[in-house]
Design a protein around this motif. Structure first.
Motif, PDB file in Angstrom:
ATOM      1  N   PHE A  48       3.995 -36.208   5.402  1.00 25.07           N
ATOM      2  CA  PHE A  48       4.297 -35.172   4.409  1.00 25.07           C
ATOM      3  C   PHE A  48       5.031 -35.738   3.196  1.00 25.07           C
ATOM      4  O   PHE A  48       5.673 -34.992   2.465  1.00 25.07           O
ATOM      5  N   LYS A  49       4.941 -37.060   2.980  1.00 26.66           N
ATOM      6  CA  LYS A  49       5.638 -37.701   1.871  1.00 26.66           C
ATOM      7  C   LYS A  49       4.657 -38.472   0.995  1.00 26.66           C
ATOM      8  O   LYS A  49       3.641 -38.956   1.486  1.00 26.66           O
ATOM      9  N   ASN A  58      10.831 -33.623  -1.113  1.00 26.19           N
ATOM     10  CA  ASN A  58       9.445 -33.795  -1.540  1.00 26.19           C
ATOM     11  C   ASN A  58       8.457 -33.445  -0.429  1.00 26.19           C
ATOM     12  O   ASN A  58       7.388 -34.030  -0.334  1.00 26.19           O
ATOM     13  N   THR A  95       5.563 -31.724   1.409  1.00 24.29           N
ATOM     14  CA  THR A  95       4.340 -31.095   0.932  1.00 24.29           C
ATOM     15  C   THR A  95       3.246 -31.179   1.993  1.00 24.29           C
ATOM     16  O   THR A  95       3.194 -32.132   2.779  1.00 24.29           O
ATOM     17  N   PHE A  96       2.393 -30.150   2.006  1.00 24.72           N
ATOM     18  CA  PHE A  96       1.238 -30.121   2.902  1.00 24.72           C
ATOM     19  C   PHE A  96      -0.034 -30.612   2.211  1.00 24.72           C
ATOM     20  O   PHE A  96      -1.108 -30.568   2.800  1.00 24.72           O
ATOM     21  N   ASP A  97       0.098 -31.067   0.968  1.00 22.22           N
ATOM     22  CA  ASP A  97      -1.085 -31.460   0.203  1.00 22.22           C
ATOM     23  C   ASP A  97      -1.855 -32.597   0.880  1.00 22.22           C
ATOM     24  O   ASP A  97      -3.092 -32.607   0.880  1.00 22.22           O
ATOM     25  N   THR A 152      -0.788 -42.355   2.201  1.00 18.42           N
ATOM     26  CA  THR A 152      -0.915 -40.895   2.179  1.00 18.42           C
ATOM     27  C   THR A 152      -2.228 -40.428   2.797  1.00 18.42           C
ATOM     28  O   THR A 152      -2.408 -39.234   3.026  1.00 18.42           O
TER      29      THR A 152
END
Length: 295
Positions: free
Chosen positions: A50-51, A67, A69-71, A260
């Motif tokens: 998640f980073k 920071n 995020t689920f993106d 990522t």
């Protein structure tokens, strides 16, 4: 003499308590070390999914507080290079099919071995046990030649046949140990009532084997889900079939430096296994120990 015996008894008790304390400390240290070895990789995988890239490289152990995020998870689940959610379908099909064939073959074989007193039957059990000492990776190349000779190379059927054969040794061993704890009088009563061997096993003995069956299903399912070598070699990319592990390799191998993509894909792949194992671990323990002591 009684006065002299008391100090000796007290000293013996003190030594025993001291040994117990030392043993407790050693056990605690070993368990703590094992906990660290097992938890740290899972922690790194979880927090770094998640980073962004910079935070993963500069602070891999830090929590994604500012920071988060689920993106990256969404991108991994919908990536055109590899959709991990689509990989679940084929892997689940493989797991269910192998489990069904394994139970159908290992159950009757274990019943015959457990109920027979002939020496050749016990040698057959040793033959199956020998399969547990052979590394699976060492069998891949011979298996390829065998599958080619029977026309099943690079096919799903060939992979299923290989996985079923690889799960049989441990499954038969566990089933034999459990069936031997079931009284033979049950078989004799079923025979008097007119039941044959097959009906006795499937209608009477098999329902009593529920703990062992659940254990075998769990162990086989986790092993097949996590297997990478067999599907990677026995199913070429041209087959169009990918398990979760081989699809991850195909999808992120070209992005190995993009963390990522690596961490979220790995998290999506192992999350079902971790949840499944945590939920079913008590069944594994009970199934492994229920047949350990006869009587």
């Amino acid at each position: 003499m009684v006065v002299q015996a008391e100090p000796r008894a007290v000293a013996a008790r003190r030594l025993k308590r001291g040994a117990e304390r030392e043993g407790g400390v050693v056990r605690f240290v070993l368990l703590a070390g094992l906990l660290v070895v097992m938890v740290v990789p899972v922690y790194l995988l979880l927090v770094n999914s998640f980073k962004p890239q910079d935070d993963i490289v500069n602070n891999p152990f830090g929590l994604p507080v500012g920071n988060f995020t689920f993106d990256f998870i969404k991108a991994a689940a919908t990536s055109p290079d590899f959709n991990v959610l689509q990989g679940y379908g084929f892997t689940l099909f493989l797991v269910v099919t192998v489990d069904i064939f394994c139970i159908a073959l290992a159950g009757p074989a274990a019943y015959v071995i457990a109920r027979s007193l002939k020496k050749r039957t016990q040698l057959l059990l040793l033959y199956f046990l020998a399969g547990t000492f052979i590394p699976g990776a060492a069998l891949v190349i011979p298996v390829i030649y065998v599958l080619r000779s029977v026309g099943l190379a690079n096919t799903v059927t060939g992979l299923i046949a290989h996985d079923v054969a690889s799960t049989l040794p441990v499954s038969i061993f566990l089933f034999v140990g459990f069936i031997r704890t079931i009284p033979v009088d049950i078989d004799n009563a079923a025979t008097i009532d007119g039941a044959g061997r097959y009906r006795t096993f499937w209608m009477i003995i098999f329902p009593l084997m529920r703990p062992a069956v659940v254990t075998v299903l769990i162990l086989n399912s986790i092993g097949i889900w996590n297997d990478f070598v067999s599907p990677q070699i026995l199913l070429s990319p041209g087959s169009g079939h990918y398990t979760v592990t081989t699809a991850i390799y195909a999808g992120i191998s070209q992005y190995s430096t993009d963390l990522t993509k690596v961490f979220p894909n790995l998290l999506l792949a192992i999350a079902p296994v971790i949840i499944f194992f945590i939920y079913m671990q008590r069944h594994i323990i009970s199934g492994l120990t229920v047949g350990a002591v006869k009587g």
